[in-house]
Design a protein around this motif. Structure first.
Motif, PDB file in Angstrom:
ATOM      1  N   ILE A   1      -0.477  -3.859  -6.847  1.00  0.00           N
ATOM      2  CA  ILE A   1       0.862  -3.279  -6.901  1.00  0.00           C
ATOM      3  C   ILE A   1       1.578  -3.673  -8.194  1.00  0.00           C
ATOM      4  CG2 ILE A   1       2.024  -5.137  -5.651  1.00  0.00           C
ATOM      5  CD1 ILE A   1       3.847  -3.052  -4.436  1.00  0.00           C
ATOM      6  N   LEU A   2       1.334  -4.882  -8.692  1.00  0.00           N
ATOM      7  CA  LEU A   2       1.960  -5.301  -9.945  1.00  0.00           C
ATOM      8  C   LEU A   2       1.471  -4.459 -11.113  1.00  0.00           C
ATOM      9  CD1 LEU A   2       1.865  -9.185  -9.466  1.00  0.00           C
ATOM     10  CD2 LEU A   2       3.899  -7.724  -9.486  1.00  0.00           C
ATOM     11  N   GLU A   3       0.193  -4.117 -11.095  1.00  0.00           N
ATOM     12  CA  GLU A   3      -0.345  -3.259 -12.161  1.00  0.00           C
ATOM     13  C   GLU A   3       0.210  -1.842 -12.036  1.00  0.00           C
ATOM     14  OE1 GLU A   3      -1.647  -3.084 -15.522  1.00  0.00           O
ATOM     15  OE2 GLU A   3      -2.721  -4.755 -14.571  1.00  0.00           O
ATOM     16  N   SER A   4       0.353  -1.349 -10.811  1.00  0.00           N
ATOM     17  CA  SER A   4       0.924  -0.011 -10.599  1.00  0.00           C
ATOM     18  C   SER A   4       2.374   0.037 -11.065  1.00  0.00           C
ATOM     19  CB  SER A   4       0.850   0.364  -9.117  1.00  0.00           C
ATOM     20  OG  SER A   4      -0.490   0.492  -8.686  1.00  0.00           O
ATOM     21  N   LEU A   5       3.126  -1.006 -10.769  1.00  0.00           N
ATOM     22  CA  LEU A   5       4.517  -1.061 -11.219  1.00  0.00           C
ATOM     23  C   LEU A   5       4.606  -1.146 -12.741  1.00  0.00           C
ATOM     24  CD1 LEU A   5       5.831  -3.518  -8.476  1.00  0.00           C
ATOM     25  CD2 LEU A   5       6.563  -1.136  -8.766  1.00  0.00           C
TER      26      LEU A   5
ATOM     27  N   PHE B   1       1.420 -13.301 -13.614  1.00  0.00           N
ATOM     28  CA  PHE B   1       0.724 -12.023 -13.744  1.00  0.00           C
ATOM     29  C   PHE B   1       0.818 -11.523 -15.179  1.00  0.00           C
ATOM     30  CE2 PHE B   1       1.324  -7.348 -13.946  1.00  0.00           C
ATOM     31  CZ  PHE B   1       0.039  -6.962 -13.624  1.00  0.00           C
ATOM     32  N   LYS B   2      -0.345 -11.329 -15.787  1.00  0.00           N
ATOM     33  CA  LYS B   2      -0.411 -10.743 -17.119  1.00  0.00           C
ATOM     34  C   LYS B   2      -1.200  -9.450 -17.023  1.00  0.00           C
ATOM     35  CE  LYS B   2      -0.037 -15.180 -19.518  1.00  0.00           C
ATOM     36  NZ  LYS B   2      -0.631 -16.124 -20.505  1.00  0.00           N
ATOM     37  N   SER B   3      -0.499  -8.349 -17.243  1.00  0.00           N
ATOM     38  CA  SER B   3      -1.103  -7.029 -17.093  1.00  0.00           C
ATOM     39  C   SER B   3      -2.239  -6.813 -18.074  1.00  0.00           C
ATOM     40  CB  SER B   3      -0.018  -5.961 -17.303  1.00  0.00           C
ATOM     41  OG  SER B   3      -0.590  -4.680 -17.415  1.00  0.00           O
ATOM     42  N   GLY B   4      -3.154  -5.933 -17.684  1.00  0.00           N
ATOM     43  CA  GLY B   4      -4.217  -5.529 -18.598  1.00  0.00           C
ATOM     44  C   GLY B   4      -3.671  -4.763 -19.780  1.00  0.00           C
ATOM     45  N   GLN B   5      -2.418  -4.331 -19.661  1.00  0.00           N
ATOM     46  CA  GLN B   5      -1.751  -3.615 -20.751  1.00  0.00           C
ATOM     47  C   GLN B   5      -0.641  -4.467 -21.351  1.00  0.00           C
ATOM     48  OE1 GLN B   5      -1.143  -0.122 -17.928  1.00  0.00           O
ATOM     49  NE2 GLN B   5      -1.660   1.007 -19.793  1.00  0.00           N
ATOM     50  N   LEU B   6      -0.894  -5.754 -21.467  1.00  0.00           N
ATOM     51  CA  LEU B   6       0.132  -6.689 -21.913  1.00  0.00           C
ATOM     52  C   LEU B   6       0.644  -6.365 -23.312  1.00  0.00           C
ATOM     53  CD1 LEU B   6       1.686  -9.205 -21.057  1.00  0.00           C
ATOM     54  CD2 LEU B   6      -0.090 -10.599 -22.134  1.00  0.00           C
ATOM     55  N   GLU B   7      -0.219  -5.895 -24.166  1.00  0.00           N
ATOM     56  CA  GLU B   7       0.216  -5.556 -25.524  1.00  0.00           C
ATOM     57  C   GLU B   7       1.179  -4.370 -25.512  1.00  0.00           C
ATOM     58  OE1 GLU B   7       0.672  -6.053 -29.551  1.00  0.00           O
ATOM     59  OE2 GLU B   7      -0.230  -7.365 -28.043  1.00  0.00           O
TER      60      GLU B   7
ATOM     61  N   ALA C   1       0.838  -1.208   0.000  1.00  0.00           N
ATOM     62  CA  ALA C   1       0.000   0.000   0.000  1.00  0.00           C
ATOM     63  C   ALA C   1       0.867   1.251   0.000  1.00  0.00           C
ATOM     64  CB  ALA C   1      -0.928  -0.011   1.208  1.00  0.00           C
ATOM     65  N   ASP C   2       1.955   1.224   0.774  1.00  0.00           N
ATOM     66  CA  ASP C   2       2.844   2.388   0.834  1.00  0.00           C
ATOM     67  C   ASP C   2       3.595   2.573  -0.485  1.00  0.00           C
ATOM     68  OD1 ASP C   2       1.969   2.777   3.370  1.00  0.00           O
ATOM     69  OD2 ASP C   2       3.814   2.178   4.389  1.00  0.00           O
ATOM     70  N   VAL C   3       3.957   1.469  -1.125  1.00  0.00           N
ATOM     71  CA  VAL C   3       4.626   1.567  -2.426  1.00  0.00           C
ATOM     72  C   VAL C   3       3.705   2.234  -3.441  1.00  0.00           C
ATOM     73  CG1 VAL C   3       5.477   0.234  -4.394  1.00  0.00           C
ATOM     74  CG2 VAL C   3       6.209  -0.362  -2.094  1.00  0.00           C
ATOM     75  N   GLN C   4       2.448   1.815  -3.457  1.00  0.00           N
ATOM     76  CA  GLN C   4       1.506   2.410  -4.403  1.00  0.00           C
ATOM     77  C   GLN C   4       1.319   3.906  -4.167  1.00  0.00           C
ATOM     78  OE1 GLN C   4      -1.597  -1.015  -4.034  1.00  0.00           O
ATOM     79  NE2 GLN C   4      -2.011  -0.009  -5.974  1.00  0.00           N
ATOM     80  N   ALA C   5       1.352   4.312  -2.903  1.00  0.00           N
ATOM     81  CA  ALA C   5       1.185   5.734  -2.582  1.00  0.00           C
ATOM     82  C   ALA C   5       2.423   6.541  -2.963  1.00  0.00           C
ATOM     83  CB  ALA C   5       0.887   5.895  -1.096  1.00  0.00           C
TER      84      ALA C   5
END
Length: 572
Positions: free
Chosen positions: A306-310, A338-344, A273-277
């Motif tokens: 957090i994986l999506e934020s990174l 983990f496969k991001s929603g922005q994988l492309e 949570a702190d990393v995302q902030a």
């Protein structure tokens, strides 16, 4: 001397006002950070980074380190005057434990030649706990001569030989208690890590600041000291802190957790949570992001947010990202399935930013291509670059040579190229490739589960030649058990070939084959193995450790597998 007594009394008084004992009862999850599955060696995936945590705290020159340095000296207790008979020492320990009042504790210090600094620390810890829970008031003992004696005993080795601050042997600034108290608080490593016992050290954690807790945790990692009481106390107090960790502190905590193989879901959630902030505030340094990613991968800690934020941060700041940080992202994403929603966008922007020349080690390039394969974004050119004879020769010339892990990953890629990569026309491993000469074995805990499953299968199927265990798939992993059935769902012997047989592969999924954290799932390695089995014509039955246990009676295990067989065969 009177000034020194007042100084010592004020330091320990300050300690009592801050110290609390935190007995976090959560059991630490002992998930091993190794990425191996189905007997895969994980040594190649050990984090090669230098620690991102600060190094060991420099020893302060201030004489205000009196109490702290005395705690540290407890590790090397060699004072012959502090030693007595085992009976006398045991008697003192019992009296300390059984004391019910302040006077009862302090009376132990009187006329007792066997009383040592270790006993003094125990008394300090008990009084700190009592004052925290309001059982006693500090005013009851802060001026007691016996208490001051304990203070002097704890602080007697801390005064520099040449005087405080090196001023010609004088005790300059002895009267400045605030300065000395501040010095005590900053020497958290010597204080907490230098005490005699981990339980005693854990009591002092709540008395230090959040940044100091992070330093203590980092130093534990650097020293490879996996103290469960200390780690639990640190996890509880860091998780409970209202202050937010900055990005580097978060990276340091995750690094320590990964190096010490310490899983704590509450601490993990706090750090993520702190990393995302804090992540949006970072627009200059990618190293700290790479460190966070690597630690998450080693721990198998899967938090999709957090994986999506990174992922978004890397896409936005691609220009400043180092190749090793981008490579850490792909390897961690692959291991965590983990496969991001922005994988492309990841494929077009991030993967295109990495070239073979970015890696000095051939094994690093192999790991990168292997991670792209698990994410489903590998290109034919990538596969051919690692399956060629030239690459194998270069890989063998690496310092680590052709390790078992590298061999299994090459076999994974070779199978993927044949079974999953449509229209692949590139090189493949020759039949006599040294990659096929790889020893594979499960961990002891997983082999126990496999044996329990095989026992149940032998009771379920008609004969021993109807099931085969621990089969080398030639794809870089072990098939835990195989069997085959005809169209009427009758089991068939494996020593007779049958073109129309329905082949079934059973794969045990143990604790180390899954990702932990907020969003648990099978790891990327586990998924890849099952995908390759399905592509090669098997019906796959996963047998998770939380559904199948060797502690269950044989009948229950047989019924479980029977239901699994009925389910998979009904689909044909």
């Amino acid at each position: 001397m009177l000034g020194l007594q007042r100084f010592a009394g004020s330091i320990v008084t300050h300690l009592y006002r801050r110290a609390t004992y935190t007995s976090n009862a959560r059991a630490a999850s002992a998930a091993i950070a190794a990425p191996a599955s189905n007997g895969q060696n994980s040594s190649d995936d050990a984090d090669p980074r230098a620690p991102t945590a600060e190094g060991s705290v420099k020893k302060s020159k201030s004489s205000g380190q009196m109490v702290a340095a005395a705690f540290e000296s407890l590790r090397n207790e060699n004072d012959p005057t502090a030693k007595s008979s085992a009976t006398a020492i045991s008697n003192i320990d019992e009296r300390i434990v059984n004391a019910k009042t302040v006077n009862g504790l302090l009376a132990i210090t009187e006329n007792n030649n066997s009383f040592s600094r270790k006993h003094a620390l125990k008394i300090v810890s008990i009084l700190a706990e009592w004052s925290t829970i309001n059982r006693v008031k500090i005013s009851e003992f802060e001026n007691d001569t016996r208490f001051l004696r304990v203070c002097r005993m704890l602080g007697r080795t801390a005064l520099p030989k040449n005087g405080a601050n090196g001023k010609n042997g004088s005790l300059a600034g002895v009267g400045n208690n605030n300065k000395r108290i501040s010095g005590f608080r900053t020497d958290d490593l010597n204080t907490v890590l230098g005490v005699a016992g981990d339980d005693e050290a854990a009591k002092l954690i709540a008395s230090i600041s959040l940044p100091q807790m992070v330093k203590v945790m980092s130093t534990l990692a650097q020293r490879k000291r996996r103290s469960t009481p200390l780690l639990r106390s640190l996890a509880f107090n860091i998780s409970s802190a209202s202050d937010q960790l900055d990005l580097k502190q978060s990276a340091d905590v995750l690094y320590a957790m990964s190096m010490l193989n310490f899983q704590d879901s509450v601490l993990g959630a706090k750090v993520c949570a702190d990393v995302q902030a804090e992540l949006p505030k970072n627009s200059e340094k990618s190293a700290v992001v790479g460190s966070i990613l690597t630690s998450l991968g080693i721990m198998r800690y899967r938090d999709l947010d957090i994986l999506e934020s990174l992922t978004q941060w890397l896409l936005k700041n691609t220009e400043i990202c180092r190749p090793q940080d981008l490579s850490a992202y792909f390897l961690t994403a692959a291991l965590l399935n983990f496969k991001s929603g922005q994988l492309e966008d990841v494929r077009k922007k991030l993967s295109k930013s990495i070239v073979r020349e970015d890696f000095t080690k051939q094994s690093d390039w192999l790991n990168y291509v292997w991670s792209l394969t698990m994410l489903g974004i590998v290109e034919d050119s990538h596969l051919e670059s690692v399956l060629s004879t030239d690459f194998l020769t270069k890989l063998q010339s690496d310092k680590a040579g052709l390790s078992p892990t590298s061999k299994m990953r090459l076999l994974n890629l070779n199978s993927y190229a044949q079974l999953c990569a449509s229209d692949y026309k590139g090189a493949l491993l020759p039949a006599d490739s040294p990659a096929y000469q790889v020893p594979m074995a499960h961990t002891k805990s997983k082999q126990v589960l496999v044996n329990g499953m095989l026992d149940a299968l032998k009771s379920l199927l008609p004969a021993s030649n109807h099931v085969l265990g621990s089969v080398d798939s030639k794809m870089g992993f072990i098939i835990d058990a195989t069997c085959q059935f005809d169209a009427q769902k009758n089991a068939l012997p494996l020593d007779k070939s049958n073109q129309d047989a329905i082949r079934v592969a059973l794969m045990v999924v143990d604790f180390h084959d899954i990702c932990h954290g907020t969003h648990r799932s099978a790891s990327g390695i586990t998924n890849l193995a099952m995908d390759l089995l399905e592509k090669s014509g098997y019906q796959v039955i996963p047998v998770p450790y939380n559904e199948f246990s060797t502690s269950d009676k044989l009948l229950k295990r047989v019924q479980y597998l029977e239901a699994k067989f009925k389910d998979v065969l009904s689909r044909k």
